[in-house]
Design an enzyme around this catalytic site. Structure first.
Site, PDB file in Angstrom:
ATOM      1  N   GLY A   1      54.679  55.448  16.615  1.00  0.00           N
ATOM      2  CA  GLY A   1      54.275  53.612  16.095  1.00  0.00           C
ATOM      3  C   GLY A   1      55.546  53.009  16.929  1.00  0.00           C
ATOM      4  O   GLY A   1      55.744  51.286  17.646  1.00  0.00           O
TER       5      GLY A   1
ATOM      6  N   CYS B   1      42.866  48.376   0.524  1.00  0.00           N
ATOM      7  CA  CYS B   1      43.402  47.069   0.634  1.00  0.00           C
ATOM      8  C   CYS B   1      42.150  45.995   0.300  1.00  0.00           C
ATOM      9  O   CYS B   1      42.207  45.103   0.171  1.00  0.00           O
ATOM     10  CB  CYS B   1      43.309  46.612   2.281  1.00  0.00           C
ATOM     11  SG  CYS B   1      42.053  47.481   3.175  1.00  0.00           S
TER      12      CYS B   1
ATOM     13  N   GLU C   1      46.116  44.433  10.403  1.00  0.00           N
ATOM     14  CA  GLU C   1      44.987  44.408   9.015  1.00  0.00           C
ATOM     15  C   GLU C   1      45.658  45.154   8.085  1.00  0.00           C
ATOM     16  O   GLU C   1      46.552  46.254   7.837  1.00  0.00           O
ATOM     17  CB  GLU C   1      44.271  45.075   8.947  1.00  0.00           C
ATOM     18  CG  GLU C   1      42.856  45.028  10.180  1.00  0.00           C
ATOM     19  CD  GLU C   1      42.429  43.796   9.278  1.00  0.00           C
ATOM     20  OE1 GLU C   1      42.548  43.074   7.983  1.00  0.00           O
ATOM     21  OE2 GLU C   1      41.398  43.447  10.460  1.00  0.00           O
TER      22      GLU C   1
ATOM     23  N   GLY D   1      34.795  47.536  -0.164  1.00  0.00           N
ATOM     24  CA  GLY D   1      33.675  47.638   1.081  1.00  0.00           C
ATOM     25  C   GLY D   1      33.082  46.992   1.519  1.00  0.00           C
ATOM     26  O   GLY D   1      33.820  45.436   1.283  1.00  0.00           O
ATOM     27  N   ALA D   2      33.324  46.699   2.612  1.00  0.00           N
ATOM     28  CA  ALA D   2      32.127  46.145   3.601  1.00  0.00           C
ATOM     29  C   ALA D   2      31.390  46.888   4.398  1.00  0.00           C
ATOM     30  O   ALA D   2      31.735  48.419   4.637  1.00  0.00           O
ATOM     31  CB  ALA D   2      33.472  45.119   4.487  1.00  0.00           C
TER      32      ALA D   2
ATOM     33  N   GLY E   1      48.108  48.577   8.086  1.00  0.00           N
ATOM     34  CA  GLY E   1      49.306  48.903   7.148  1.00  0.00           C
ATOM     35  C   GLY E   1      49.649  47.682   5.862  1.00  0.00           C
ATOM     36  O   GLY E   1      49.209  46.584   5.942  1.00  0.00           O
TER      37      GLY E   1
END
Length: 510
Positions: free
Chosen positions: A225, A297, A263, A459-460, A241
């Protein structure tokens, strides 16, 4: 219990140590092994070798070479590759969904749902491959034409989190591919085997279409990373994260004038109005708080409840929590599975202790479950506490099934409470009052990237852009016009006259 060896074999992972590089698959060649343990039972899922510095350089070189080829493939043909990937996911849905559930710990239904999200974003991307539209503008100069177009940017680096080990990668990569970019993926070291399975699936599709190596690459290991974040050859990093790590990623990428899609953390609230359908609100609140063991998240962290119905709603909530079944997430009779690992369990315990020190009143006590059925040590009790919104622990995101209850009097107060946290991802109001709903969705309402009415925070759908504001990072992934983040905009002017008039009527004579 599933037979994990059979599932891995059907997904193309023949050995439990899958540290090899094959075709479009780059799974690491370093000496250090990353061992994946299932939170379901504490057993080893498989291990994968970490990516060495030398292998990293080889991968980036291959990705650069592949981009030169891939950007010239017509977008609809790139879409056809993505369509075939979606079909391959359909064939492997049951096995990949079970692997997601077993390696991450979410319910089997959620694991299958996550793979369905991958399929859905592939379908979305196929349509998008024929709709990468620019605008045409009128020029102020005679016999001139102006328009804008969008070009691929190069290598897209994707750093994903454990809680959605495959879906978030697909949101990024399906769009990036049809846009003409190539992708390098660094998955969470807590769920690397799901990533290996996905990489094997897409590698087969690419090989069947005689595509070059490097269009889809997989890198493993925590040091990868940092290399990606500081690599000038990767113009875009999409990171999912924590806010803490997001700050580091953002600073590193910005220093080299790269782009980032962030995000990060969420601290999501549902406002429960006195005009709400309380039965509907209970379903949204409970699933939002305990689904994925509170490790989304978009999980519901706070319930902001109107004081006139507070006691009634609290009683309904406590009754619902007492019906929850905790256990093996692959058993569809259970509602709550494990946390990802014992480190997450420790954070859960510390959050409870901190809450009590600040004055939280726990209506349902938390705790770690023991016994043969909970042998991994990762199963915890969902708990509920009455708090004040200003408590330090309430202002933080704890990735665990801890739900905070807060009273309010007026809708203005409720919205202020909802917004009074550093994060701004998802939000919801439960109300049948049109005025309240519209106020919540107005500019003076929720300050989150997602604002829902009469559904929960969790949820999305892939058709809408996903992301949030403030310490959530401001990034957008998945649907709507999120594709523009993976491309560079170019404005073009064509002069088809016999003279060279200058803009703004400027006169220049030689």
């Amino acid at each position: 219990m599933i037979n994990i060896e059979e599932i891995l074999a059907r997904l193309g992972i023949k050995e439990q140590n899958c540290g090899t590089s094959t075709g479009n698959t780059w799974m690491g060649t370093g000496a250090e092994a990353i061992v994946s343990y299932s939170p379901v039972n504490g057993q080893v899922v498989a291990s994968v070798a970490s990516t060495s510095a030398e292998a990293y350089e080889e991968v980036i070189k291959k990705a650069q070479e592949a981009f030169v080829f891939w950007r010239d493939v017509p977008a609809p043909k790139r879409g056809e590759i993505v369509r075939q990937f979606g079909d391959a996911l359909r064939r492997h849905k049951e096995d990949l969904g079970a692997l997601v559930s077993y390696e991450m710990g979410k319910s089997l239904q959620e694991g299958l749902g996550e793979v369905q999200e991958m399929i859905d974003i592939c379908d979305f991307a196929v349509g998008l491959s024929r709709q990468l539209h620019g605008l045409t503008m009128h020029s102020e100069r005679e016999q001139h034409r102006m328009y804008e177009q969008w070009h691929p940017i190069g290598i897209v680096g994707i750093i994903s989190a454990f809680n959605f080990p495959v879906a978030v990668w697909s949101w990024n990569t399906a769009l990036a591919w049809v846009c003409g970019d190539v992708c390098v993926w660094k998955p969470s070291s807590k769920t690397p085997i799901c990533a290996v399975a996905c990489q094997l699936i897409i590698a087969k599709v690419l090989q069947d279409n005689a595509m070059p190596e490097g269009i889809s690459c997989l890198l493993t290991g925590n040091s990868v990373g940092d290399r990606m974040n500081n690599d000038q050859r990767i113009p875009l990093i999409s990171f999912t994260g924590s806010t803490r790590i997001g700050r580091i990623v953002s600073a590193a990428v910005a220093t080299r004038f790269g782009r980032s899609i962030l995000e990060l953390g969420g601290n999501n609230a549902i406002i429960v109005s006195k005009d709400a359908d309380l039965d509907m609100a209970i379903i949204g609140a409970v699933f939002g708080a305990v689904g994925t063991a509170g490790q989304r998240c978009t999980s519901t962290r706070r319930l902001i409840i109107q004081e006139d119905i507070y006691e009634e709603f609290k009683d309904k909530l406590l009754h619902a929590y007492k019906q929850l079944r905790i256990g093996d997430p692959l058993d569809q009779h259970n509602h709550v599975g494990p946390l990802i690992d014992r480190s997450a369990v420790e954070q859960y315990q510390q959050a409870i202790l901190k809450g009590k020190k600040e004055g939280a009143k726990f209506l349902l006590e938390g705790g770690v479950l023991t016994g043969h059925a909970f042998s991994s040590g990762c199963y915890v009790k969902p708990c509920i506490a009455e708090v004040e919104n200003y408590y330090e622990i309430v202002q933080e995101e704890t990735f665990a099934p801890i739900l905070y209850l807060i009273k309010y009097k007026t809708i203005a107060e409720a919205i202020a409470l909802q917004n009074a946290v550093p994060q701004g991802l998802s939000s919801s109001i439960m109300t049948l009052n049109l005025r309240e709903a519209e106020r919540f969705l107005s500019a003076a309402g929720s300050d989150c990237g997602i604002a829902n009415v009469n559904i929960g925070t969790s949820g999305a759908e892939i058709g809408g852009a996903f992301g949030g504001e403030k310490e959530t990072g401001g990034g957008r992934e998945s649907g709507s016009d999120a594709w523009k983040a993976y491309m560079r905009r170019q404005t073009n002017t064509i002069n088809y006259s016999a003279t060279l008039p200058l803009a703004q009527g400027i006169k220049f004579q030689l």
